[in-house]
Motif scaffolding. Structure first.
Motif, PDB file in Angstrom:
ATOM      1  N   LEU A 188       0.811  -1.211   0.000  1.00 22.99           N
ATOM      2  CA  LEU A 188       0.000   0.000   0.000  1.00 22.99           C
ATOM      3  C   LEU A 188       0.846   1.265   0.000  1.00 22.99           C
ATOM      4  O   LEU A 188       0.374   2.331  -0.397  1.00 22.99           O
ATOM      5  CB  LEU A 188      -0.925  -0.001   1.228  1.00 22.99           C
ATOM      6  N   VAL A 189       2.080   1.146   0.427  1.00 17.07           N
ATOM      7  CA  VAL A 189       2.979   2.307   0.474  1.00 17.07           C
ATOM      8  C   VAL A 189       3.175   2.899  -0.920  1.00 17.07           C
ATOM      9  O   VAL A 189       3.417   4.101  -1.067  1.00 17.07           O
ATOM     10  CB  VAL A 189       4.324   1.912   1.116  1.00 17.07           C
ATOM     11  N   ASP A 190       3.049   2.082  -1.954  1.00 15.39           N
ATOM     12  CA  ASP A 190       3.239   2.581  -3.318  1.00 15.39           C
ATOM     13  C   ASP A 190       2.246   3.688  -3.672  1.00 15.39           C
ATOM     14  O   ASP A 190       2.516   4.489  -4.567  1.00 15.39           O
ATOM     15  CB  ASP A 190       3.096   1.430  -4.323  1.00 15.39           C
ATOM     16  N   SER A 191       1.111   3.746  -2.971  1.00 11.07           N
ATOM     17  CA  SER A 191       0.106   4.776  -3.228  1.00 11.07           C
ATOM     18  C   SER A 191       0.286   6.003  -2.345  1.00 11.07           C
ATOM     19  O   SER A 191      -0.524   6.931  -2.409  1.00 11.07           O
ATOM     20  CB  SER A 191      -1.304   4.210  -3.006  1.00 11.07           C
ATOM     21  N   LEU A 192       1.327   6.017  -1.537  1.00 17.19           N
ATOM     22  CA  LEU A 192       1.496   7.076  -0.551  1.00 17.19           C
ATOM     23  C   LEU A 192       2.803   7.843  -0.733  1.00 17.19           C
ATOM     24  O   LEU A 192       3.437   8.253   0.238  1.00 17.19           O
ATOM     25  CB  LEU A 192       1.414   6.493   0.871  1.00 17.19           C
ATOM     26  N   ALA A 193       3.189   8.053  -1.994  1.00 20.03           N
ATOM     27  CA  ALA A 193       4.424   8.794  -2.268  1.00 20.03           C
ATOM     28  C   ALA A 193       4.383  10.202  -1.668  1.00 20.03           C
ATOM     29  O   ALA A 193       5.420  10.745  -1.259  1.00 20.03           O
ATOM     30  CB  ALA A 193       4.665   8.873  -3.778  1.00 20.03           C
ATOM     31  N   PHE A 194       3.195  10.795  -1.603  1.00 22.65           N
ATOM     32  CA  PHE A 194       3.066  12.139  -1.046  1.00 22.65           C
ATOM     33  C   PHE A 194       3.563  12.199   0.392  1.00 22.65           C
ATOM     34  O   PHE A 194       4.098  13.226   0.835  1.00 22.65           O
ATOM     35  CB  PHE A 194       1.600  12.581  -1.112  1.00 22.65           C
ATOM     36  N   LEU A 195       3.396  11.103   1.145  1.00 25.05           N
ATOM     37  CA  LEU A 195       3.765  11.076   2.556  1.00 25.05           C
ATOM     38  C   LEU A 195       5.167  10.547   2.806  1.00 25.05           C
ATOM     39  O   LEU A 195       5.546  10.317   3.956  1.00 25.05           O
ATOM     40  CB  LEU A 195       2.748  10.236   3.341  1.00 25.05           C
ATOM     41  N   THR A 196       5.941  10.352   1.742  1.00 26.61           N
ATOM     42  CA  THR A 196       7.304   9.839   1.926  1.00 26.61           C
ATOM     43  C   THR A 196       8.328  10.733   1.226  1.00 26.61           C
ATOM     44  O   THR A 196       9.095  10.270   0.380  1.00 26.61           O
ATOM     45  CB  THR A 196       7.411   8.390   1.408  1.00 26.61           C
ATOM     46  N   PRO A 197       8.365  12.028   1.570  1.00 23.08           N
ATOM     47  CA  PRO A 197       9.384  12.900   0.991  1.00 23.08           C
ATOM     48  C   PRO A 197      10.757  12.576   1.573  1.00 23.08           C
ATOM     49  O   PRO A 197      10.873  11.896   2.598  1.00 23.08           O
ATOM     50  CB  PRO A 197       8.923  14.296   1.428  1.00 23.08           C
ATOM     51  N   THR A 198      11.782  13.056   0.927  1.00 21.55           N
ATOM     52  CA  THR A 198      13.133  12.898   1.464  1.00 21.55           C
ATOM     53  C   THR A 198      13.271  13.805   2.673  1.00 21.55           C
ATOM     54  O   THR A 198      13.225  15.036   2.559  1.00 21.55           O
ATOM     55  CB  THR A 198      14.187  13.279   0.408  1.00 21.55           C
ATOM     56  N   ALA A 199      13.393  13.205   3.848  1.00 20.39           N
ATOM     57  CA  ALA A 199      13.399  13.982   5.084  1.00 20.39           C
ATOM     58  C   ALA A 199      14.023  13.177   6.207  1.00 20.39           C
ATOM     59  O   ALA A 199      13.989  11.942   6.204  1.00 20.39           O
ATOM     60  CB  ALA A 199      11.970  14.380   5.454  1.00 20.39           C
ATOM     61  N   ASP A 200      14.572  13.901   7.186  1.00 22.38           N
ATOM     62  CA  ASP A 200      15.182  13.251   8.343  1.00 22.38           C
ATOM     63  C   ASP A 200      14.140  12.798   9.357  1.00 22.38           C
ATOM     64  O   ASP A 200      14.363  11.830  10.086  1.00 22.38           O
ATOM     65  CB  ASP A 200      16.162  14.212   9.024  1.00 22.38           C
ATOM     66  N   ALA A 201      13.019  13.522   9.432  1.00 24.86           N
ATOM     67  CA  ALA A 201      11.948  13.181  10.366  1.00 24.86           C
ATOM     68  C   ALA A 201      10.650  13.772   9.833  1.00 24.86           C
ATOM     69  O   ALA A 201      10.668  14.740   9.074  1.00 24.86           O
ATOM     70  CB  ALA A 201      12.253  13.719  11.766  1.00 24.86           C
ATOM     71  N   ALA A 202       9.532  13.196  10.240  1.00 25.35           N
ATOM     72  CA  ALA A 202       8.237  13.681   9.751  1.00 25.35           C
ATOM     73  C   ALA A 202       7.137  13.330  10.740  1.00 25.35           C
ATOM     74  O   ALA A 202       7.251  12.372  11.520  1.00 25.35           O
ATOM     75  CB  ALA A 202       7.917  13.074   8.385  1.00 25.35           C
ATOM     76  N   VAL A 203       6.074  14.113  10.700  1.00 21.95           N
ATOM     77  CA  VAL A 203       4.882  13.885  11.511  1.00 21.95           C
ATOM     78  C   VAL A 203       3.659  14.115  10.624  1.00 21.95           C
ATOM     79  O   VAL A 203       3.582  15.123   9.918  1.00 21.95           O
ATOM     80  CB  VAL A 203       4.824  14.840  12.721  1.00 21.95           C
ATOM     81  N   THR A 204       2.726  13.189  10.669  1.00 19.81           N
ATOM     82  CA  THR A 204       1.473  13.312   9.928  1.00 19.81           C
ATOM     83  C   THR A 204       0.303  13.286  10.901  1.00 19.81           C
ATOM     84  O   THR A 204       0.153  12.336  11.681  1.00 19.81           O
ATOM     85  CB  THR A 204       1.322  12.176   8.898  1.00 19.81           C
ATOM     86  N   ASN A 205      -0.520  14.338  10.877  1.00 21.93           N
ATOM     87  CA  ASN A 205      -1.733  14.432  11.686  1.00 21.93           C
ATOM     88  C   ASN A 205      -2.928  14.725  10.772  1.00 21.93           C
ATOM     89  O   ASN A 205      -2.764  14.760   9.547  1.00 21.93           O
ATOM     90  CB  ASN A 205      -1.585  15.514  12.760  1.00 21.93           C
ATOM     91  N   PHE A 206      -4.090  14.958  11.356  1.00 20.97           N
ATOM     92  CA  PHE A 206      -5.306  15.077  10.558  1.00 20.97           C
ATOM     93  C   PHE A 206      -6.116  16.310  10.941  1.00 20.97           C
ATOM     94  O   PHE A 206      -6.304  16.596  12.125  1.00 20.97           O
ATOM     95  CB  PHE A 206      -6.170  13.823  10.712  1.00 20.97           C
TER      96      PHE A 206
END
Length: 326
Positions: free
Chosen positions: A106-124
């Motif tokens: 399923l990760v293949d559909s979530l490129a938007f949430l996997t930018p090149t970054a050292d750390a990340a947080v996703t909320n709603f």
């Protein structure tokens, strides 16, 4: 589906080391959102945010009145597992999905949430149903992600994800994800579109704002929002992109993909789903019916099954829907 660590344990681990600026469900993180890149792009162009720290990771929490909140929790858990990390980055997204009990494909559909970054947080900002039946569901999650780029700068972007699920044991199974794709910004916008984008009483999610910026929304919808915003502060969750193409569970086309509908998840800061706000919601539905839609959906069917201006079902317990013919 791969089993692994419980989702709560995974999210708890992801939160370690993240800064304590709290952003919870039902808030508008970072104020009025910037115009996002199309959610289908693996290399979005986000705008800098002035804070030097990442917000705190906050799991989606059900409000009173939710219909089967476990389904929304299952959908949002995947997005947070993939789009939040303190180490490993995009390269470890499949491992994070698998550890949380999701199919790593399923990760293949979530490129938007996997930018090149050292750390990340996703909320709603909000999470609502595109459809909920006994054995299948569409959950539209309006996500915002902050990430620390390799140059040390904190970036922010957001999008809507239509997460499809099927009933399974021991919990619902995510089967597909459809990211919003609003398209590019238009060279020129109508007067109503410009007014909607600048109206401080209309709060758009990132994808909804991008729909307006791309000139994808009919003036009938924009005029209705303009009129209603004179009386209320509106939190608009979904306009066009990120919504199912068909009315869920049917072969009928939805008004949303044609730019002829708007969903409002909060009125004057009060969530539609919460039964404590029902009087306000009912009054708003009647006001909405007077501004031109052919149909208004929400937590209550105000004119009964023999008439068709108002309707209600499990899908519309968490928002008010305004649909237009033109």
């Amino acid at each position: 589906m791969t089993s692994g660590l419980p989702r709560r344990a995974v999210l708890g681990g992801l939160a370690l080391g993240l800064a304590s600026t709290s952003v919870g469900c039902g808030t508008r993180p970072g104020g009025a959102p910037p115009t996002p890149a199309g959610a289908g792009s693996p290399t979005p162009t986000p705008s800098p945010t002035p804070t030097a720290q990442l917000p705190q990771l906050t799991a989606w929490a059900a409000r009173p009145g939710e219909v089967n909140p476990a389904v929304k929790a299952r959908a949002t858990g995947l997005l947070q597992a993939v789009g939040s990390w303190t180490s490993g980055g995009a390269a470890a997204a499949r491992d994070r999905a698998s550890a949380s009990g999701y199919d790593p494909e399923l990760v293949d559909s979530l490129a938007f949430l996997t930018p090149t970054a050292d750390a990340a947080v996703t909320n709603f900002v909000d999470v609502q149903y595109g459809g909920i039946l006994d054995d299948s569901a569409s959950v539209m999650a309006m996500a915002v992600q902050w990430y620390r780029a390799t140059d040390g700068q904190i970036q922010r972007h957001g999008s809507t994800f239509d997460v499809r699920l099927e009933q399974a044991d021991p919990h619902w199974k995510v089967t597909a994800i459809h990211p919003a794709d609003p398209g590019v910004s238009a060279a020129s916008l109508s007067t109503l579109a410009q007014a909607a984008l600048s109206d401080s009483r209309i709060h758009f999610t990132d994808s909804a704002r991008a729909d307006v910026t791309a000139a994808q929304i009919h003036d009938s919808v924009l005029q209705a929002l303009d009129t209603l915003s004179k009386q209320h502060v509106l939190d608009v969750s979904v306009l066009r992109s990120g919504h199912p193409l068909l009315v869920f569970g049917t072969d009928r086309q939805s008004d949303h993909p044609h730019g002829r509908a708007a969903d409002v998840w909060a009125i004057d800061g009060k969530a539609v789903v919460d039964p404590a706000n029902l009087d306000l919601v009912e009054a708003f539905m009647r006001e909405a019916a007077a501004v031109g839609p052919w149909q208004v959906g929400g937590p209550v069917d105000l004119d009964g099954p023999d008439k068709h201006m108002f309707f209600s079902d499990n899908t519309h317990h968490d928002h008010v829907h305004l649909g237009f013919h033109t």
